[in-house]
Scaffold this motif. Sequence first.
Motif, PDB file in Angstrom:
ATOM      1  N   TYR A 172       0.860  -1.174   0.000  1.00 43.19           N
ATOM      2  CA  TYR A 172       0.000   0.000   0.000  1.00 43.19           C
ATOM      3  C   TYR A 172       0.907   1.238   0.000  1.00 43.19           C
ATOM      4  O   TYR A 172       2.126   1.156   0.157  1.00 43.19           O
ATOM      5  N   ALA A 173       0.285   2.414  -0.199  1.00 44.64           N
ATOM      6  CA  ALA A 173       1.059   3.652  -0.285  1.00 44.64           C
ATOM      7  C   ALA A 173       1.329   4.207   1.106  1.00 44.64           C
ATOM      8  O   ALA A 173       0.498   4.107   2.006  1.00 44.64           O
TER       9      ALA A 173
ATOM     10  N   TYR B 283       5.702   9.587  -1.899  1.00 44.62           N
ATOM     11  CA  TYR B 283       5.005   8.362  -1.486  1.00 44.62           C
ATOM     12  C   TYR B 283       5.586   7.147  -2.196  1.00 44.62           C
ATOM     13  O   TYR B 283       5.897   7.197  -3.394  1.00 44.62           O
TER      14      TYR B 283
ATOM     15  N   GLN C 214       5.126   2.743  -2.577  1.00 43.87           N
ATOM     16  CA  GLN C 214       4.150   1.658  -2.446  1.00 43.87           C
ATOM     17  C   GLN C 214       4.887   0.397  -2.022  1.00 43.87           C
ATOM     18  O   GLN C 214       5.758  -0.097  -2.723  1.00 43.87           O
TER      19      GLN C 214
ATOM     20  N   GLU D  28       8.780   3.399 -12.903  1.00 43.91           N
ATOM     21  CA  GLU D  28       7.891   3.500 -11.741  1.00 43.91           C
ATOM     22  C   GLU D  28       8.486   2.852 -10.501  1.00 43.91           C
ATOM     23  O   GLU D  28       7.799   2.675  -9.502  1.00 43.91           O
TER      24      GLU D  28
ATOM     25  N   ARG E  14       7.744   0.526  -5.371  1.00 45.77           N
ATOM     26  CA  ARG E  14       7.109   1.206  -6.481  1.00 45.77           C
ATOM     27  C   ARG E  14       6.803   2.637  -6.048  1.00 45.77           C
ATOM     28  O   ARG E  14       6.575   2.907  -4.870  1.00 45.77           O
TER      29      ARG E  14
ATOM     30  N   ALA F  72       4.370   5.748  -5.709  1.00 45.79           N
ATOM     31  CA  ALA F  72       2.916   5.926  -5.610  1.00 45.79           C
ATOM     32  C   ALA F  72       2.589   7.411  -5.557  1.00 45.79           C
ATOM     33  O   ALA F  72       3.367   8.223  -5.040  1.00 45.79           O
ATOM     34  N   GLU F  73       1.433   7.750  -6.097  1.00 43.44           N
ATOM     35  CA  GLU F  73       0.951   9.125  -6.058  1.00 43.44           C
ATOM     36  C   GLU F  73      -0.387   9.137  -5.339  1.00 43.44           C
ATOM     37  O   GLU F  73      -1.434   8.875  -5.929  1.00 43.44           O
TER      38      GLU F  73
ATOM     39  N   LEU G  31      -4.045   3.613  -0.428  1.00 47.29           N
ATOM     40  CA  LEU G  31      -3.809   2.415  -1.252  1.00 47.29           C
ATOM     41  C   LEU G  31      -3.701   1.178  -0.382  1.00 47.29           C
ATOM     42  O   LEU G  31      -3.218   0.139  -0.808  1.00 47.29           O
TER      43      LEU G  31
END
Length: 637
Positions: free
Chosen positions: A224-225, A261, A263, A301, A379, A381-382, A603
């Motif tokens: 999750y983010a 952020y 992930q 990414e 990863r 994250a936005e 997320l």
Amino acid sequence: MKENIENAKLEYFHKRSQYIVLDADGKVTSSCNTIFSPPTDISLYTLIPFLEGMQSSFVALEPGKNLRFLCIQTKLLDAEGYFNFIFKKQEGGSIIWFIYDFTEFYTYLLPWQQERNERAIESEQLKLQRKADALEKQLLQYQNRELQRIQEMKTVFFSQVSHEIRTPLHSLVGLINLIEPYNTPKSRTYIEAMRSVSHHLSSIINDVLDLSKLDAGEIQLNTYAFSLRETAEKLVHAFLFQSQEKQLKLYYELDPALPTYLQGDEVRLSQILYNLLGNAIKFTSEGEVQLKISMQKKEDERVRVSFEVIDSGIGISEEGMQKIFTPFVQANNDIHRYYGGTGLGLSIVQKLIQLMEGELQVESKEGVGTHMKVSLPFRIAEVVEDQDILQQKDVELRHIKHALIGEDDLMNQKVLRLFLQQKGIESTVEENGAEVLKSAYDKTYELLILDYQMPGLNGLEVIERLNQEGNQKPVILLSGNLQMSQQLPERSGSLTFVLNKPLQPEVLLHKLQLIDYFLEPAIDLQYLHKITDGNHELFADLLSTFLQQAPQELRKIKKAYAAEDIAALYKAVHKAKPGFQCICSPRMKSFLNLFETKIEKSLRTEQYADDIQLINCWLERAISEAKLQQTQYSPKL
């Protein structure tokens, strides 16, 4: 033509056979001498070893009877080879000896027979190899079964011990939370000391369980983010008091090039860094401890982040470096004596880093300090910050007035009853599963709170019996086993939540709030009546549309949740919400709005299991009640 063939046969066999007559003493009285020429004045019993051994057999042989010996390898004076012998005894005691020379045949057949024997040996070897392979496979299967059995025994043992330790810990934490609002400046120090002890004990239990689950491959990462800055700040703040007590300088540096952020699994990242920072502060008596977070590599990414924990502590010897990642082992015997600890932290750190596909490097020098560097992939994250909207301190509980508690520990009974009393909920206690089942049907109770380890029937067994008997009262199961939620039986039309020990008041309050939503009337048709304005056919048609679409929308929500796809989950909830809100109560409308907002701002999917369980149970009741209403307004359907 036929006569020529017969003569050829006779000539062929004549060259390979011999006829000898021996008297009772073994002297030759007649011989055709085609194979060898025996002397006539000396007994062959003394010249040919084979005949010497047969002398006693000849004496016992009855007249007219014969003895046969096939393919005998021996030497007949000047002839050596493979022979067939036939001995026939005459009335006077003489012996007629027929000799057939098969040396040529045997020499011809020998390579073929050897090849045949070799093939047979190879075939037998192959069979033996196959048997050996099968036995080895069986042995490996047995070893695997034994390892699995041992691992399962370890897991069960750790879970049971964990539960037994968490029970008094649950009481301690509960009491701390209950008395905290009434503390005084003088008592605040003691309360913080008790909280520190409880957190330390809880961390030891979690370390033991985590090691067991990591060894069994039972830990899965939750993606999750999260904000890397917030994670670092929370970690540093957690150690501020401890570092200030030791007059250590504690700070962190965050590379500005890093994304806002990331992930990944923030919980496991925090666990890794918590262990490393905790060790650094524990083994540093003066100087500083630093956490450096920097960009290692960025590609599309994805990003690889370096986390460095640097201290000026006692350091680790070369010999100690070989031990620090072994469970329950510390660098040397003095470490435990002076600093305490279980020796599990770095072992867990190493396994978690491997699980997260990262790398760990350690540099250390005795008396100088230690530098630990962790490299992990994430990863990018936005997202905006995550806010858990539903977990509020001032929660209105409209429908829970009386709870039945199944708990045999006196201290836990008091803690639970005091907490519920503070929320305006009366409670009754039963100390074993059988008594809980007897009281569970009393309409006084809107809720059952059960400890897993009750005498007689445990909490899971009580829930299974409730299912069998159709009792749909909501249940909160208290357990020290963090995986207990995976063992819960499915309950159609009712809620079952697991509350991990030690009890956290805000978590219990959140579950009580969800149950209170569930106890609301499932449907409220005022809105449908208003928009249909007395048109019964249209009213029934709208109900029919709801009954057709609602299960489909719920399946999409469950599918997105199971796939941990937050975008798909938000889309499914957003699409389903208008249809659900057409018939649900005002408080369920509020819940659905809050739930949608919460998903939109995060997320993180695993925290929504209880919310989705509530939606599922509410929808089952709503569909049942909507069908009755549909029949009332459109009997033909």
